[in-house]
Each structure stands twice: as C-alpha cells, then as structure tokens.
Design a protein around this motif. Structure first.
Motif, PDB file in Angstrom:
ATOM      1  N   GLY A 416       3.427   5.461  -9.340  1.00 37.46           N
ATOM      2  CA  GLY A 416       1.998   5.256  -9.141  1.00 37.46           C
ATOM      3  C   GLY A 416       1.687   4.999  -7.681  1.00 37.46           C
ATOM      4  N   ILE A 417       0.534   5.500  -7.240  1.00 40.39           N
ATOM      5  CA  ILE A 417       0.059   5.273  -5.874  1.00 40.39           C
ATOM      6  C   ILE A 417      -1.245   4.485  -5.957  1.00 40.39           C
ATOM      7  CG2 ILE A 417      -0.686   6.321  -3.711  1.00 40.39           C
ATOM      8  CD1 ILE A 417       2.194   6.913  -4.258  1.00 40.39           C
ATOM      9  N   GLU A 418      -1.332   3.370  -5.243  1.00 38.43           N
ATOM     10  CA  GLU A 418      -2.546   2.535  -5.268  1.00 38.43           C
ATOM     11  C   GLU A 418      -2.804   1.994  -3.865  1.00 38.43           C
ATOM     12  OE1 GLU A 418      -5.761   0.538  -5.716  1.00 38.43           O
ATOM     13  OE2 GLU A 418      -5.007   1.720  -7.413  1.00 38.43           O
ATOM     14  N   HIS A 419      -4.083   2.038  -3.392  1.00 38.27           N
ATOM     15  CA  HIS A 419      -4.371   1.640  -2.017  1.00 38.27           C
ATOM     16  C   HIS A 419      -4.567   0.133  -1.856  1.00 38.27           C
ATOM     17  CE1 HIS A 419      -8.605   1.741  -3.390  1.00 38.27           C
ATOM     18  NE2 HIS A 419      -8.829   0.907  -2.394  1.00 38.27           N
ATOM     19  N   LYS A 420      -4.838  -0.600  -2.947  1.00 37.04           N
ATOM     20  CA  LYS A 420      -5.038  -2.049  -2.846  1.00 37.04           C
ATOM     21  C   LYS A 420      -3.703  -2.768  -2.989  1.00 37.04           C
ATOM     22  CE  LYS A 420      -9.740  -1.910  -4.717  1.00 37.04           C
ATOM     23  NZ  LYS A 420     -10.634  -2.344  -5.815  1.00 37.04           N
ATOM     24  N   GLN A 421      -3.335  -3.494  -1.936  1.00 33.58           N
ATOM     25  CA  GLN A 421      -2.021  -4.124  -1.918  1.00 33.58           C
ATOM     26  C   GLN A 421      -1.880  -5.167  -3.021  1.00 33.58           C
ATOM     27  OE1 GLN A 421       0.645  -3.224   0.200  1.00 33.58           O
ATOM     28  NE2 GLN A 421       1.712  -4.468  -1.324  1.00 33.58           N
ATOM     29  N   ASP A 422      -2.966  -5.898  -3.355  1.00 33.20           N
ATOM     30  CA  ASP A 422      -2.856  -6.914  -4.405  1.00 33.20           C
ATOM     31  C   ASP A 422      -2.561  -6.290  -5.762  1.00 33.20           C
ATOM     32  OD1 ASP A 422      -5.352  -5.731  -4.375  1.00 33.20           O
ATOM     33  OD2 ASP A 422      -6.415  -7.516  -5.056  1.00 33.20           O
ATOM     34  N   LEU A 423      -3.148  -5.093  -6.024  1.00 36.07           N
ATOM     35  CA  LEU A 423      -2.843  -4.383  -7.268  1.00 36.07           C
ATOM     36  C   LEU A 423      -1.407  -3.879  -7.282  1.00 36.07           C
ATOM     37  CD1 LEU A 423      -5.986  -2.242  -8.231  1.00 36.07           C
ATOM     38  CD2 LEU A 423      -5.013  -4.189  -9.435  1.00 36.07           C
ATOM     39  N   VAL A 424      -0.957  -3.398  -6.127  1.00 32.91           N
ATOM     40  CA  VAL A 424       0.435  -2.934  -6.021  1.00 32.91           C
ATOM     41  C   VAL A 424       1.393  -4.071  -6.362  1.00 32.91           C
ATOM     42  CG1 VAL A 424       2.203  -2.064  -4.443  1.00 32.91           C
ATOM     43  CG2 VAL A 424      -0.120  -1.154  -4.321  1.00 32.91           C
ATOM     44  N   ASP A 425       1.146  -5.238  -5.792  1.00 34.31           N
ATOM     45  CA  ASP A 425       2.010  -6.396  -6.058  1.00 34.31           C
ATOM     46  C   ASP A 425       1.974  -6.782  -7.535  1.00 34.31           C
ATOM     47  OD1 ASP A 425       2.560  -6.462  -3.373  1.00 34.31           O
ATOM     48  OD2 ASP A 425       1.046  -7.989  -2.915  1.00 34.31           O
ATOM     49  N   SER A 426       0.770  -6.710  -8.145  1.00 32.19           N
ATOM     50  CA  SER A 426       0.638  -7.051  -9.562  1.00 32.19           C
ATOM     51  C   SER A 426       1.423  -6.077 -10.438  1.00 32.19           C
ATOM     52  CB  SER A 426      -0.842  -7.043  -9.959  1.00 32.19           C
ATOM     53  OG  SER A 426      -0.999  -7.227 -11.346  1.00 32.19           O
ATOM     54  N   HIS A 427       1.320  -4.775 -10.126  1.00 31.58           N
ATOM     55  CA  HIS A 427       2.054  -3.762 -10.909  1.00 31.58           C
ATOM     56  C   HIS A 427       3.566  -3.949 -10.766  1.00 31.58           C
ATOM     57  CE1 HIS A 427      -1.291  -1.478 -12.382  1.00 31.58           C
ATOM     58  NE2 HIS A 427      -1.755  -1.187 -11.191  1.00 31.58           N
ATOM     59  N   ARG A 428       4.021  -4.207  -9.564  1.00 29.74           N
ATOM     60  CA  ARG A 428       5.460  -4.383  -9.349  1.00 29.74           C
ATOM     61  C   ARG A 428       5.984  -5.609 -10.098  1.00 29.74           C
ATOM     62  NH1 ARG A 428       5.849  -3.160  -2.799  1.00 29.74           N
ATOM     63  NH2 ARG A 428       5.780  -0.875  -2.947  1.00 29.74           N
ATOM     64  N   ALA A 429       5.164  -6.652 -10.144  1.00 28.34           N
ATOM     65  CA  ALA A 429       5.567  -7.858 -10.874  1.00 28.34           C
ATOM     66  C   ALA A 429       5.730  -7.581 -12.366  1.00 28.34           C
ATOM     67  CB  ALA A 429       4.543  -8.973 -10.654  1.00 28.34           C
ATOM     68  N   GLY A 431       6.841  -4.713 -13.501  1.00 27.74           N
ATOM     69  CA  GLY A 431       7.915  -3.740 -13.669  1.00 27.74           C
ATOM     70  C   GLY A 431       7.525  -2.295 -13.462  1.00 27.74           C
ATOM     71  N   ARG A 432       6.317  -2.035 -13.014  1.00 30.42           N
ATOM     72  CA  ARG A 432       5.896  -0.643 -12.786  1.00 30.42           C
ATOM     73  C   ARG A 432       6.309  -0.205 -11.390  1.00 30.42           C
ATOM     74  NH1 ARG A 432       0.888  -2.853 -14.944  1.00 30.42           N
ATOM     75  NH2 ARG A 432       0.777  -2.425 -17.194  1.00 30.42           N
ATOM     76  N   ASN A 433       6.618   1.093 -11.276  1.00 30.51           N
ATOM     77  CA  ASN A 433       7.046   1.681 -10.007  1.00 30.51           C
ATOM     78  C   ASN A 433       5.804   2.161  -9.246  1.00 30.51           C
ATOM     79  OD1 ASN A 433       8.562   2.840  -7.961  1.00 30.51           O
ATOM     80  ND2 ASN A 433       8.898   4.748  -9.092  1.00 30.51           N
ATOM     81  N   VAL A 434       5.292   1.314  -8.363  1.00 27.86           N
ATOM     82  CA  VAL A 434       4.046   1.606  -7.654  1.00 27.86           C
ATOM     83  C   VAL A 434       4.245   1.336  -6.166  1.00 27.86           C
ATOM     84  CG1 VAL A 434       1.587   1.026  -7.435  1.00 27.86           C
ATOM     85  CG2 VAL A 434       2.679   0.974  -9.678  1.00 27.86           C
ATOM     86  N   VAL A 435       3.721   2.235  -5.322  1.00 31.17           N
ATOM     87  CA  VAL A 435       3.772   2.036  -3.869  1.00 31.17           C
ATOM     88  C   VAL A 435       2.355   2.057  -3.318  1.00 31.17           C
ATOM     89  CG1 VAL A 435       6.054   3.074  -3.647  1.00 31.17           C
ATOM     90  CG2 VAL A 435       4.032   4.500  -3.368  1.00 31.17           C
TER      91      VAL A 435
END
Length: 544
Positions: A416-429, A431-435
């Motif tokens: 997954g690609i997401e421009h908001k860093q807070d959402l990226v951190d939430s997804h990674r927490a 277990g999703r593979n998001v940059v």
C-alpha cells in the motif's frame, strides 16, 4: 463606495486571469487606474479597513493550516532563517551600490532604510506559491511541503516585524495571553457545536477578529499576531480545514481591498519601473541560494530546484511590510509602488518558469546533482517497492478494505502507498505492508523503483485527478498489468476507462447494494439472507 471601483477592479482581475496570472496583479493595476481617475486611498477609509481585515484573515488562515511540527524540520526553520539573513546581507550592499551609481530612489537612504527594503524583498509570495502548487497537484509533495513551511516561517518573521513596529511595550496584561491554550477544550467544544453553515463562518470571524485581533490589540500587541496565534490554537481541530475553506472567499475579497490600496498610493515613474526591473533581475540569485541551501540539508537537487523556483518571486507580505514602514514614515511612499511593480513583474516571469522547471532541471541535471549531499534526506530517497503482486495507491478506508480482502483471498505480496505518515505508521503497527508516498505527486514517480512482477494496481485515492495522474505515470513507466479504480461520478468513470483503466468501481452505485446486504444481515430473517446470498451478484467491470 463608487460603482466604478468595483467595475474597474473586476475588469482588471478578469483580464489578468485570462492570461494565467494571479488576479492580484489585476487588482494592483486597478488601483493605478483608479488613481489616474483621481481616487486616492485617503478618500476611502472603508477600503482601508477592509484591507486591514484581509491581512488579519490571511494570517488567521495561515495559522489554521499550520502544523507546528513541520516548522521544526531543519530544512524549514534553518533554511528560511539562513536564506533571510544571507538575502539581506547581499541586498543591502547591492542597493547601496545602485545608489552610488546614481539611482535617485536609493541615494539618500540610510543603512536602516536599506535594511528595511532588503527585508521586504527577502520574502516569497504565499499566494503565488500555493496557486502554482494547487495547479500542479503538488501541495503534498516533499518540495511543496518544504516550500510552504519556508513561506510560513517567513510569514512569522513578518508578523514579528509588524508587532515590533507597533512602537510600544505591551500591557502587563499581555502575559495573561499565555493562558489561552488552557481554554482550548472549551473553545473546541464550541467549535464542535457550531455546525457547518453560517454559524461556522461567524465562529471563525469571532475567533479571528475578536479573540485574536481585538484581544491582542487591547493588551498592546499587534492584532495580526493575535489572528495567527488563534489560528494555530484551532489548527488541531478536525474542522479546522473546513473553517479555512468557509472563510476563504471573505479573506480573498478583503485582500482585493489591500491590493487596491497599494495602487491608489500613486503611479510608478519610469525610474520606479526601471528600479523594479533591476530588482527582478536579482531573483535568479534568490532561487540559486534556495537550491544551494536546501541541498545542504540533504534534499535532492530536483526537490531543491522545484522548491527554489516556487519561491523565486517577491511577496505580498513584502508589500505589507513596506506599507507599515511607509505609514510609520520609515520609507518614502514611492517605495510601496516600486515593490508593487517588482512583485507584479516577478509573477509575470515566475509563471512560465515554474511551468518549464522540469525541462530546466533536465538541461542542468549533471551539474545540479553535484550539489547533493549523501546520505540523502530520509523523505527524499528512492522508494523501494520490493516485489509485490498487488499495489494499492491510497490507504484510506477503501484502500484498507481492499488490502485486507486481497490479503485473505489472494496469494502474493501486497503493498500500500499512503501520503499521510500517521496513517502509514498506523497500518504498519497492524501488520500491513505500507510505505509513505503521494501518488498524485510527480516527484513520487521519479523516486520509484520498478516492481517486475506487479500484476494489479488499485487506484483508491479520493480525488479523481490524482487517480488520472497515476494512470498517466504508470503508462510512462511502461506498466503492462491491470488497472482498477474507484470513482464517485459516472463521467469520472468514463474518463478513467478512456485513459486505459480496465475496471472501474462506482462507490455510489455500490453503496445501495451494500446497504441492502447490511439490512438483510441485521434486520431480516436468516433464511432471507441465505436466499439473497445464493443469488448471483453483478461484478463491477470496465463496462459496468
């Protein structure tokens, strides 16, 4: 107010906007035209009051959009501060030299006055930069965020000057303003209850003009500083963006009055126009200084150049500084006209140069890359995709649902690609593979590594223009796999199909079916649910 003022202002604004320039140039021109007809700023006290309101609301709007954390990044606070200092150290001796060479406007200026002029010329235009970024769709790009951060720092420097220029010590009661953050919970409760209509607009005006401007002025501080401070106080609320949009046209309309008052101060002479032209010739040095400084903070040369060109102009805040200086008698009134002409010419030149910056970079890329320092800034390094089978652009609610569904039903790596860093951190927490990355930003695609086994790209961004742009970039990268996209309107679906998207999913068309499924599951008998689930369901496709 004379009808002719509104008519001439409208005509000048329309003529300028027709050639792709900010209408504010037309408003400056309208002021000069009205001055020719014998109308002066002193004869229009209402116009001057509206101009003051425009500046106040401009600062309030800046505060509403301000993320304090962004100002603590070295490339923003240090870059803007060093650029301001070096610009003034360069401009003061240049202006002095021009005076010694015989330019009459500069011959009698002392060091303090030269410093004031250099300070006013060191700013870049927030209005112009935001317009260029919005037109390009680059507001969330790295260079766009850096440019906006630098502009906000410059605005803060201007507000500090405006506060100091008041020329008096604040009241002892000014210390009580430090308690305003303690009132945030109460203010936020009121903010929650004002709704979304005219009450929201009225709330914003009260906060900007009463709690901000009037309260600060009552304790001896500059009202503009109060508007900025209250805007920052409200910036963390979920409706701050909505409030900024609701006040947008008030701010823009009142700023028209400000630009009109500049033109009403008098016509430029040929000597004034000549000096303004010389000042504009110094802008390439301003751009080069931005490029050099930003590469010192480990940004790529391309990022630095895009930001530098975006900031390569003179500013409406320079006009505000000059207006205060002339009102205090620190500068002669004709300097307001000179800076207004220089600002207008800088916009005329900056518009085509910003459009051509990509070609300019390609021409000088070999030389510019030598300025880069390694390792590069963490946000400006190449984006490693790995080897995904599925790529989802936009990890909001829809993108997240698609990710989880693919994860449970299909094999292969998902990214997954997401421009908001807070959402990226939430997804990674979770277990999703998001940059982190913004697929609506051209810079994102420049830093992207190829994924050789990519089969399907899902365009789940909320804005149709961003999805279309992503399709164009994927074509440019010679992507051969399948494309699927979400849309809200049928005409958007057609444009995506025409661009080559294989499958289009209309959110509103699907909402009814999803609602019925929910009702059957929650309210009707289980056997009805079984019968419904047994019936075949339509599949969204390129022809649906």
């Amino acid at each position: 107010m004379e009808p002719a003022i509104l008519i001439i202002t409208l005509i000048c604004g329309l003529l300028v906007s027709r050639i792709g320039l900010p209408p504010l140039i037309g408003y400056l021109a309208a002021g000069f035209v009205l001055f020719v007809f014998g109308i002066e700023a002193q004869s229009l006290p209402l116009l001057q009051q509206l101009a003051s309101l425009g500046v106040t609301l401009l600062l309030f709007a800046i505060g509403l959009k301000l993320d304090i954390r962004s100002l603590f990044k070295a490339e923003v606070w240090a870059g803007s501060s060093v650029h301001l200092l070096l610009s003034m150290l360069f401009l003061v001796p240049v202006l002095k030299l021009l005076g010694l060479l015989g330019l009459s406007q500069l011959t009698r200026l002392g060091l303090e006055q030269l410093t004031l002029v250099a300070f006013a010329l060191s700013f870049s235009s927030t209005v112009f930069a935001v317009k260029v970024l919005e037109d390009k769709g680059d507001m969330q790009s790295l260079y766009g965020r850096v440019a906006i951060g630098i502009l906000i720092m410059q605005d803060i420097f201007a507000v500090l000057f405006l506060t100091i220029s008041k020329g008096q010590f604040p009241s002892v009661w000014a210390a009580g303003l430090l308690l305003l953050p303690l009132l945030r919970p109460l203010i936020y409760k009121v903010f929650d209850r004002v709704g979304h209509g005219e009450l929201l607009v009225l709330f914003g005006l009260v906060m900007a003009l009463v709690v901000g401007a009037w309260l600060f002025e009552a304790v001896g501080l500059k009202p503009d500083l109060g508007a900025l401070a209250i805007g920052i106080l409200l910036a963390g609320h979920k409706k701050s963006s909505e409030l900024a949009k609701s006040l947008f046209y008030f701010k823009e309309l009142f700023l028209v009055a400000f630009f009109l008052t500049i033109g009403l101060n008098g016509l430029p002479t040929l000597a004034d126009i000549g000096l303004a032209g010389i000042l504009v010739m110094l802008l390439p040095l301003k751009i080069l200084l931005f490029v050099y400084l930003l590469t010192r903070f480990r940004l790529r040369s391309r990022t630095s150049m895009l930001a530098g060109f975006n900031l390569g102009n003179y500013s409406e805040f320079g006009l505000i500084v000059a207006a205060v200086a002339t009102s205090r008698g620190w500068l002669a009134p004709h300097w307001l006209v000179i800076i207004a002409v220089a600002l207008s010419i800088s916009f005329l030149l900056a518009a085509p140069f910003n459009a051509a910056v990509g070609n300019i970079y390609q021409k000088y890329q070999h030389w510019l890359t030598r300025l880069e320092r390694h390792p590069l800034h963490p946000e400006d390094r190449r984006i490693q995709l790995g080897d995904p089978r599925f790529l989802i652009l936009g990890m909001g609610r829809i993108g997240t649902g698609a990710y989880d569904e693919l994860s449970s039903r299909a094999g292969g790596e998902i990214l997954g690609i997401e421009h908001k860093q807070d959402l990226v951190d939430s997804h990674r927490a979770k277990g999703r593979n998001v940059v982190q990355g913004d697929a609506a930003d051209s810079d994102f695609w420049e830093k992207l590594d190829k994924a050789p086994n990519l089969e399907l790209v899902l365009l789940a961004m909320p804005h149709h223009a961003g999805n279309l742009f992503a399709v164009e970039q994927l074509k440019r990268l010679d992507y051969q796999g399948k494309l699927s996209a979400i849309v809200q309107y049928s005409d958007d679906a057609q444009s995506l199909r025409d661009s080559g998207v294989h499958s289009v999913y209309n959110l509103y068309d699907a909402a009814g079916a999803g609602f019925v499924d929910h009702v059957i599951h929650e309210l009707l008998h289980p056997e009805a649910e079984v019968e419904t689930l047994a019936a075949p369901k339509p599949v969204a496709s390129a022809n649906s």
